[in-house]
Design a protein around this motif. Structure first.
Motif, PDB file in Angstrom:
ATOM      1  N   ALA A  56      26.567  82.031   1.581  1.00 46.15           N
ATOM      2  CA  ALA A  56      25.408  82.735   1.013  1.00 46.15           C
ATOM      3  C   ALA A  56      24.729  83.618   2.055  1.00 46.15           C
ATOM      4  N   LEU A  57      24.248  84.763   1.610  1.00 44.69           N
ATOM      5  CA  LEU A  57      23.421  85.607   2.471  1.00 44.69           C
ATOM      6  C   LEU A  57      22.091  84.921   2.738  1.00 44.69           C
ATOM      7  N   PHE A  58      21.517  84.397   1.652  1.00 36.37           N
ATOM      8  CA  PHE A  58      20.236  83.689   1.724  1.00 36.37           C
ATOM      9  C   PHE A  58      20.263  82.555   0.704  1.00 36.37           C
ATOM     10  N   TYR A  59      19.627  81.452   1.036  1.00 40.69           N
ATOM     11  CA  TYR A  59      19.436  80.378   0.050  1.00 40.69           C
ATOM     12  C   TYR A  59      18.199  79.573   0.424  1.00 40.69           C
ATOM     13  N   THR A  60      17.562  79.038  -0.588  1.00 37.75           N
ATOM     14  CA  THR A  60      16.405  78.166  -0.378  1.00 37.75           C
ATOM     15  C   THR A  60      16.465  77.021  -1.380  1.00 37.75           C
ATOM     16  N   VAL A  61      15.768  75.949  -1.041  1.00 36.68           N
ATOM     17  CA  VAL A  61      15.609  74.815  -1.958  1.00 36.68           C
ATOM     18  C   VAL A  61      14.142  74.423  -1.938  1.00 36.68           C
ATOM     19  N   SER A  62      13.582  74.217  -3.115  1.00 36.92           N
ATOM     20  CA  SER A  62      12.169  73.836  -3.230  1.00 36.92           C
ATOM     21  C   SER A  62      12.043  72.555  -4.052  1.00 36.92           C
ATOM     22  N   ILE A  63      11.186  71.657  -3.590  1.00 35.63           N
ATOM     23  CA  ILE A  63      11.033  70.341  -4.230  1.00 35.63           C
ATOM     24  C   ILE A  63       9.597  70.163  -4.705  1.00 35.63           C
ATOM     25  N   VAL A  64       9.445  69.766  -5.970  1.00 31.97           N
ATOM     26  CA  VAL A  64       8.118  69.452  -6.521  1.00 31.97           C
ATOM     27  C   VAL A  64       8.140  67.993  -6.966  1.00 31.97           C
ATOM     28  N   ASP A  65       7.222  67.190  -6.412  1.00 30.97           N
ATOM     29  CA  ASP A  65       7.305  65.743  -6.627  1.00 30.97           C
ATOM     30  C   ASP A  65       6.737  65.291  -7.972  1.00 30.97           C
ATOM     31  N   ASN A  66       6.908  64.002  -8.225  1.00 32.00           N
ATOM     32  CA  ASN A  66       6.528  63.422  -9.526  1.00 32.00           C
ATOM     33  C   ASN A  66       5.022  63.473  -9.772  1.00 32.00           C
ATOM     34  N   TYR A  67       4.218  63.472  -8.703  1.00 35.74           N
ATOM     35  CA  TYR A  67       2.762  63.523  -8.892  1.00 35.74           C
ATOM     36  C   TYR A  67       2.342  64.883  -9.470  1.00 35.74           C
ATOM     37  N   ILE A  68       2.959  65.936  -8.967  1.00 34.88           N
ATOM     38  CA  ILE A  68       2.659  67.274  -9.507  1.00 34.88           C
ATOM     39  C   ILE A  68       3.219  67.413 -10.916  1.00 34.88           C
ATOM     40  N   ILE A  69       4.408  66.849 -11.145  1.00 34.93           N
ATOM     41  CA  ILE A  69       4.995  66.865 -12.499  1.00 34.93           C
ATOM     42  C   ILE A  69       4.023  66.229 -13.494  1.00 34.93           C
ATOM     43  N   ASP A  70       3.460  65.077 -13.124  1.00 36.65           N
ATOM     44  CA  ASP A  70       2.512  64.390 -14.011  1.00 36.65           C
ATOM     45  C   ASP A  70       1.227  65.191 -14.204  1.00 36.65           C
ATOM     46  N   LYS A  71       0.864  65.937 -13.182  1.00 40.27           N
ATOM     47  CA  LYS A  71      -0.395  66.690 -13.230  1.00 40.27           C
ATOM     48  C   LYS A  71      -0.285  67.954 -14.086  1.00 40.27           C
ATOM     49  N   ILE A  72       0.836  68.689 -13.956  1.00 38.27           N
ATOM     50  CA  ILE A  72       0.907  70.009 -14.618  1.00 38.27           C
ATOM     51  C   ILE A  72       1.988  70.103 -15.698  1.00 38.27           C
ATOM     52  N   ASN A  73       2.752  69.082 -15.906  1.00 40.54           N
ATOM     53  CA  ASN A  73       3.859  68.897 -16.858  1.00 40.54           C
ATOM     54  C   ASN A  73       5.170  69.424 -16.288  1.00 40.54           C
ATOM     55  N   ILE A  74       6.276  68.949 -16.828  1.00 35.85           N
ATOM     56  CA  ILE A  74       7.583  69.200 -16.233  1.00 35.85           C
ATOM     57  C   ILE A  74       7.987  70.682 -16.312  1.00 35.85           C
ATOM     58  N   LEU A  75       7.638  71.368 -17.385  1.00 33.15           N
ATOM     59  CA  LEU A  75       8.008  72.784 -17.478  1.00 33.15           C
ATOM     60  C   LEU A  75       7.305  73.581 -16.388  1.00 33.15           C
TER      61      LEU A  75
END
Length: 202
Positions: A71-90
């Motif tokens: 890959a020229l560029f790649y990134t990975v971003s992680i959002v934890d379960n606490y944020i999922i519960d706070k703002i919903n999975i979508l």
């Protein structure tokens, strides 16, 4: 190599950086949602590249290394379960996707997004593609980086919370996982807003 032909269509329009975006972990009852953005070289070919769900874990691990090398560029971003519960999975999924794009060293000319939801407040051309991880090479590559990253995280959580078997089901609501929750209650990585957890009294 139809996946590469799909992406080539955008490069033939004169675009320089075509980014593929995908996520892993929308459905599980535990753990984070992980998104990845990948920009492959214009004439890149990677044997056996496909939707991560259609590949064996061994093949995914192999492609995970190859994609990161090519890959020229790649990134990975992680959002934890606490944020999922706070703002919903979508919203958490879209946040992870947005963060993965913003973490890139360059600004893509277009973002090809798996699914049917565009990322809000992103000043980049976007195209949503339902089933994109089986159509676009860049999205397929992103699906593999997201999936392998998340699976590795769940394997680590399995060591921290051995009562739940996270290394086996990766947090999905299997019969054994539900039985473990019923028997032991929830642990810190469970999503409290997800059924059946939200219907239980722990």
């Amino acid at each position: 190599m139809d996946l590469f032909a799909f992406d080539k269509f955008f490069y033939c329009k004169g675009l320089k950086f075509v980014a593929g975006i995908d996520e892993a972990g929308r459905g599980p009852l535990a753990g984070p949602v992980v998104a990845s953005t990948v920009i492959l070289p214009k004439n890149c070919l990677i044997d056996d590249l496909n939707d991560s769900k259609k590949l064996s874990p061994k093949k995914r691990d192999l492609l995970f290394k190859i994609i990161k090398e090519k890959a020229l560029f790649y990134t990975v971003s992680i959002v934890d379960n606490y944020i999922i519960d706070k703002i919903n999975i979508l919203q958490a999924t879209l946040l992870a996707m947005k963060n993965s794009v913003l973490q890139l060293e360059i600004k893509p000319d277009i973002c090809l997004i798996d699914g049917n939801c565009k990322i809000k407040d992103l000043d980049i051309a976007q195209e949503t593609i339902v089933g994109g991880d089986g159509k676009s090479a860049a999205i397929a590559a992103a699906s593999i980086l997201a999936k392998v990253t998340r699976d590795n995280l769940m394997d680590e959580y399995a060591k921290r919370y051995p009562l739940y078997g996270f290394d086996k089901h990766k947090g999905y609501g299997t019969k054994k996982h539900i039985e473990a929750i019923n028997q032991h209650g929830v642990c810190p990585i469970h999503r409290m807003s997800f059924a059946p957890i939200c219907n239980m009294h722990n």
